[in-house]
Write a protein that holds these residues in place. Structure first.
Motif, PDB file in Angstrom:
ATOM      1  N   SER A   1      40.025  36.211   0.585  1.00 28.52           N
ATOM      2  CA  SER A   1      39.229  36.411   1.811  1.00 28.52           C
ATOM      3  C   SER A   1      38.024  35.480   1.821  1.00 28.52           C
ATOM      4  CB  SER A   1      38.749  37.860   1.914  1.00 28.52           C
ATOM      5  OG  SER A   1      39.830  38.697   2.179  1.00 28.52           O
ATOM      6  N   LEU A   2      37.344  35.369   0.667  1.00 24.40           N
ATOM      7  CA  LEU A   2      36.159  34.495   0.595  1.00 24.40           C
ATOM      8  C   LEU A   2      36.553  33.033   0.812  1.00 24.40           C
ATOM      9  CD1 LEU A   2      34.220  36.089  -2.400  1.00 24.40           C
ATOM     10  CD2 LEU A   2      33.461  36.022  -0.021  1.00 24.40           C
ATOM     11  N   LEU A   3      37.686  32.638   0.216  1.00 22.35           N
ATOM     12  CA  LEU A   3      38.156  31.255   0.378  1.00 22.35           C
ATOM     13  C   LEU A   3      38.496  30.985   1.843  1.00 22.35           C
ATOM     14  CD1 LEU A   3      39.056  28.571  -0.939  1.00 22.35           C
ATOM     15  CD2 LEU A   3      41.324  29.568  -1.229  1.00 22.35           C
ATOM     16  N   PHE A   4      39.183  31.934   2.469  1.00 22.63           N
ATOM     17  CA  PHE A   4      39.553  31.767   3.877  1.00 22.63           C
ATOM     18  C   PHE A   4      38.298  31.629   4.739  1.00 22.63           C
ATOM     19  CE2 PHE A   4      40.754  33.470   8.075  1.00 22.63           C
ATOM     20  CZ  PHE A   4      41.771  32.586   8.382  1.00 22.63           C
ATOM     21  N   SER A   5      37.305  32.519   4.525  1.00 27.96           N
ATOM     22  CA  SER A   5      36.062  32.452   5.320  1.00 27.96           C
ATOM     23  C   SER A   5      35.332  31.142   5.070  1.00 27.96           C
ATOM     24  CB  SER A   5      35.142  33.619   4.967  1.00 27.96           C
ATOM     25  OG  SER A   5      35.704  34.800   5.414  1.00 27.96           O
TER      26      SER A   5
ATOM     27  N   ALA B   1      33.536  26.039   7.140  1.00 29.97           N
ATOM     28  CA  ALA B   1      33.389  24.598   6.884  1.00 29.97           C
ATOM     29  C   ALA B   1      34.031  23.765   7.984  1.00 29.97           C
ATOM     30  CB  ALA B   1      34.006  24.251   5.533  1.00 29.97           C
ATOM     31  N   ILE B   2      35.056  24.316   8.630  1.00 26.75           N
ATOM     32  CA  ILE B   2      35.714  23.551   9.701  1.00 26.75           C
ATOM     33  C   ILE B   2      35.111  23.883  11.070  1.00 26.75           C
ATOM     34  CG2 ILE B   2      37.898  23.155  10.931  1.00 26.75           C
ATOM     35  CD1 ILE B   2      39.350  23.695   8.278  1.00 26.75           C
ATOM     36  N   GLU B   3      35.028  25.188  11.386  1.00 26.80           N
ATOM     37  CA  GLU B   3      34.693  25.574  12.761  1.00 26.80           C
ATOM     38  C   GLU B   3      33.252  25.267  13.167  1.00 26.80           C
ATOM     39  OE1 GLU B   3      35.955  29.568  13.644  1.00 26.80           O
ATOM     40  OE2 GLU B   3      38.008  29.134  13.037  1.00 26.80           O
ATOM     41  N   ILE B   4      32.305  25.403  12.243  1.00 24.60           N
ATOM     42  CA  ILE B   4      30.902  25.177  12.637  1.00 24.60           C
ATOM     43  C   ILE B   4      30.654  23.698  12.958  1.00 24.60           C
ATOM     44  CG2 ILE B   4      28.475  25.416  11.945  1.00 24.60           C
ATOM     45  CD1 ILE B   4      29.835  28.112  12.544  1.00 24.60           C
ATOM     46  N   PRO B   5      30.983  22.748  12.048  1.00 22.55           N
ATOM     47  CA  PRO B   5      30.765  21.333  12.413  1.00 22.55           C
ATOM     48  C   PRO B   5      31.609  20.898  13.613  1.00 22.55           C
ATOM     49  CG  PRO B   5      31.294  21.542  10.082  1.00 22.55           C
ATOM     50  CD  PRO B   5      31.511  22.881  10.688  1.00 22.55           C
ATOM     51  N   LEU B   6      32.870  21.384  13.667  1.00 26.89           N
ATOM     52  CA  LEU B   6      33.738  20.986  14.781  1.00 26.89           C
ATOM     53  C   LEU B   6      33.202  21.516  16.116  1.00 26.89           C
ATOM     54  CD1 LEU B   6      36.399  19.552  15.531  1.00 26.89           C
ATOM     55  CD2 LEU B   6      37.593  21.716  15.149  1.00 26.89           C
ATOM     56  N   GLY B   7      32.743  22.764  16.116  1.00 24.72           N
ATOM     57  CA  GLY B   7      32.181  23.352  17.337  1.00 24.72           C
ATOM     58  C   GLY B   7      30.951  22.599  17.802  1.00 24.72           C
ATOM     59  N   VAL B   8      30.086  22.232  16.852  1.00 30.61           N
ATOM     60  CA  VAL B   8      28.873  21.468  17.201  1.00 30.61           C
ATOM     61  C   VAL B   8      29.267  20.093  17.737  1.00 30.61           C
ATOM     62  CG1 VAL B   8      26.797  20.379  16.242  1.00 30.61           C
ATOM     63  CG2 VAL B   8      27.410  22.691  15.546  1.00 30.61           C
ATOM     64  N   PHE B   9      30.255  19.463  17.089  1.00 30.99           N
ATOM     65  CA  PHE B   9      30.721  18.137  17.527  1.00 30.99           C
ATOM     66  C   PHE B   9      31.251  18.208  18.968  1.00 30.99           C
ATOM     67  CE2 PHE B   9      34.117  14.988  17.979  1.00 30.99           C
ATOM     68  CZ  PHE B   9      33.442  13.826  17.629  1.00 30.99           C
ATOM     69  N   ILE B  10      32.046  19.223  19.254  1.00 30.96           N
ATOM     70  CA  ILE B  10      32.602  19.378  20.610  1.00 30.96           C
ATOM     71  C   ILE B  10      31.468  19.598  21.615  1.00 30.96           C
ATOM     72  CG2 ILE B  10      34.018  20.870  22.089  1.00 30.96           C
ATOM     73  CD1 ILE B  10      35.819  21.334  19.592  1.00 30.96           C
ATOM     74  N   ALA B  11      30.513  20.487  21.236  1.00 27.95           N
ATOM     75  CA  ALA B  11      29.391  20.787  22.146  1.00 27.95           C
ATOM     76  C   ALA B  11      28.586  19.523  22.455  1.00 27.95           C
ATOM     77  CB  ALA B  11      28.492  21.850  21.525  1.00 27.95           C
ATOM     78  N   LEU B  12      28.397  18.671  21.451  1.00 31.62           N
ATOM     79  CA  LEU B  12      27.621  17.442  21.650  1.00 31.62           C
ATOM     80  C   LEU B  12      28.328  16.486  22.605  1.00 31.62           C
ATOM     81  CD1 LEU B  12      26.428  16.735  17.988  1.00 31.62           C
ATOM     82  CD2 LEU B  12      24.970  17.289  19.934  1.00 31.62           C
ATOM     83  N   HIS B  13      29.656  16.575  22.661  1.00 29.89           N
ATOM     84  CA  HIS B  13      30.412  15.641  23.501  1.00 29.89           C
ATOM     85  C   HIS B  13      30.877  16.251  24.811  1.00 29.89           C
ATOM     86  CE1 HIS B  13      30.423  13.645  19.601  1.00 29.89           C
ATOM     87  NE2 HIS B  13      30.502  12.537  20.301  1.00 29.89           N
ATOM     88  N   MET B  14      30.443  17.470  25.086  1.00 30.39           N
ATOM     89  CA  MET B  14      30.822  18.086  26.373  1.00 30.39           C
ATOM     90  C   MET B  14      29.939  17.514  27.482  1.00 30.39           C
ATOM     91  SD  MET B  14      31.472  22.074  25.433  1.00 30.39           S
ATOM     92  CE  MET B  14      31.343  22.691  27.097  1.00 30.39           C
ATOM     93  N   PRO B  15      30.527  17.350  28.706  1.00 32.43           N
ATOM     94  CA  PRO B  15      29.700  16.847  29.814  1.00 32.43           C
ATOM     95  C   PRO B  15      28.584  17.834  30.140  1.00 32.43           C
ATOM     96  CG  PRO B  15      31.875  17.514  30.578  1.00 32.43           C
ATOM     97  CD  PRO B  15      31.905  17.603  29.099  1.00 32.43           C
TER      98      PRO B  15
END
Lengths: 93, 286
Positions: free
Chosen positions: B68-72, B77-91
């Motif tokens: 469970s800890l590994l999955f979280s 590690a993936i969703e937070i940077p990816l979400g921020v990256f997407i938000a930065l590139h949204m119109p």
């Protein structure tokens, strides 16, 4: 009202009464000295009395679990360690 | 003397009642169960701390906890940077903003068991689009009997399902930054990285804290999707704490050990959530 489905026992009832009394004492303490006495302790975080109680209870739970896993089922000593830990939290955190 | 207005108590009463019935009373019941044994029929036998000792000394519990800890950890590690990256590139405005927001919100509207079913079918080697495509490409992909494939499928599914939540929260943080900050940065000749590091990231901190806490708690408690896709397999490779808990409580009807495991599970979530909160708010207070 029948609460037998909650499977009450005397020790767990005492446990929850103690928690309720702690919360009541905190409410009374707040009434006497409002504001929660915020301060910055050794963690570098601003904590109020409520935060310090939360940390004491959470820490006590883990101390008891660690005691059960590493030492044995006699939890009175774990309770003593938890009390010392709570004292340090209220004094220094 | 200062007059006391007791109307506030009435206003918080509905919330208190709701929390009491949905959280406090069930939690008290679980604590009561965790120190007893039962064979049904509302009859209980005192067991003391036996179930806690059993769980704490069980390899099965520790293995499920680490999974469970590994999955979280992977999810954050993936969703937070990816979400921020997407938000930065949204119109920032116009029709494409609306299109983006709707597309982002779509995965969030799908019920968890439906998400699991979609990916369960999608990844199947015999009829699934992903499974068939991988086979055509010569990739030996089979989430049913390969541990790595099962993990990759679950991680990709969760990223697909929940990254948009992080992106939407980060976007909300970004649009709240006044233009004056960007103008000042431009006058100072700040680089794109400097703008992100010293303006956008600090301003997004509050919403990112919420995103991290929500994603941690959700991924640590994930049950439905892995249960539908892999059923905890192959073997026990994707048996997270929640799946193990349900197996113990409902599959084996070991209510005492399951209750003790629930309490330990709850305490771990409480501790880790507090650690995230403390680490992320510490900088603000300095």
């Amino acid at each position: 009202m029948d609460f037998s489905w909650m499977a009450w026992t005397t020790p767990t009832a005492i446990f929850f009464c103690v928690i309720a009394l702690l919360l009541l004492s905190m409410a009374l303490w707040e009434r006497v000295s409002p504001g929660g006495s915020p301060r910055r302790g050794i963690l570098g975080l601003e904590t109020t009395r409520g935060d310090r109680l939360f940390l004491s209870l959470l820490g006590a739970a883990f101390i008891h679990l660690a005691w059960l896993g590493l030492v044995g089922p006699n939890l009175w000593q774990a309770l003593g360690v938890s009390a010392i830990y709570a004292f340090f939290v209220f004094r220094f955190v | 003397m200062k007059p006391w207005n007791n109307k506030a108590w009435l206003l918080v009463l509905p919330t208190l009642v709701l929390v009491a019935f949905s959280a406090v009373i069930p939690l008290m019941t679980v604590v009561n169960y965790s120190v007893q044994d039962t064979f049904g029929g509302n009859r209980f036998f005192w067991a003391g701390t036996e179930w806690y000792e059993q769980i704490l000394n069980s390899d099965r519990f520790w293995a499920a906890l680490w999974r469970s800890l590994l999955f979280s950890g992977i999810i954050l590690a993936i969703e937070i940077p990816l979400g921020v990256f997407i938000a930065l590139h949204m119109p920032r405005k116009g029709v494409w903003l609306s299109v983006c927001l709707v597309l982002m919100a779509l995965p969030l509207l799908i019920p968890w068991n439906v998400v699991g079913t979609i990916w369960q079918v999608f990844g199947r080697v015999d009829i699934g689009l992903l499974g068939r495509a991988m086979a055509e490409l010569g990739v030996n992909y089979n989430y049913v009997n390969n541990v790595g494939d099962a993990w990759v499928t679950l991680v990709v599914m969760d990223v697909w399902h929940w990254t948009s939540l992080v992106a939407l929260l980060a976007y909300a943080g970004l649009v709240s930054i006044p233009d004056a900050y960007y103008q000042a940065a431009e006058i100072d000749g700040a680089s794109r990285w400097a703008v992100f590091r010293h303006i956008q990231l600090p301003k997004m901190k509050r919403v990112l804290l919420i995103a991290v806490l929500l994603r941690f708690m959700d991924s640590f408690m994930i049950y439905t999707e892995p249960f539908v896709v892999t059923g905890g397999g192959p073997g026990n490779a994707t048996t997270f704490l929640s799946i193990d808990l349900v197996k113990m409580a409902l599959g084996q009807f070991d209510l005492g050990p399951a209750a003790a495991m629930s309490i330990i599970y709850f305490l771990i979530i409480l501790l880790l959530s507090w650690v995230f909160y403390a680490v992320m708010t510490r900088h603000d207070q300095e």
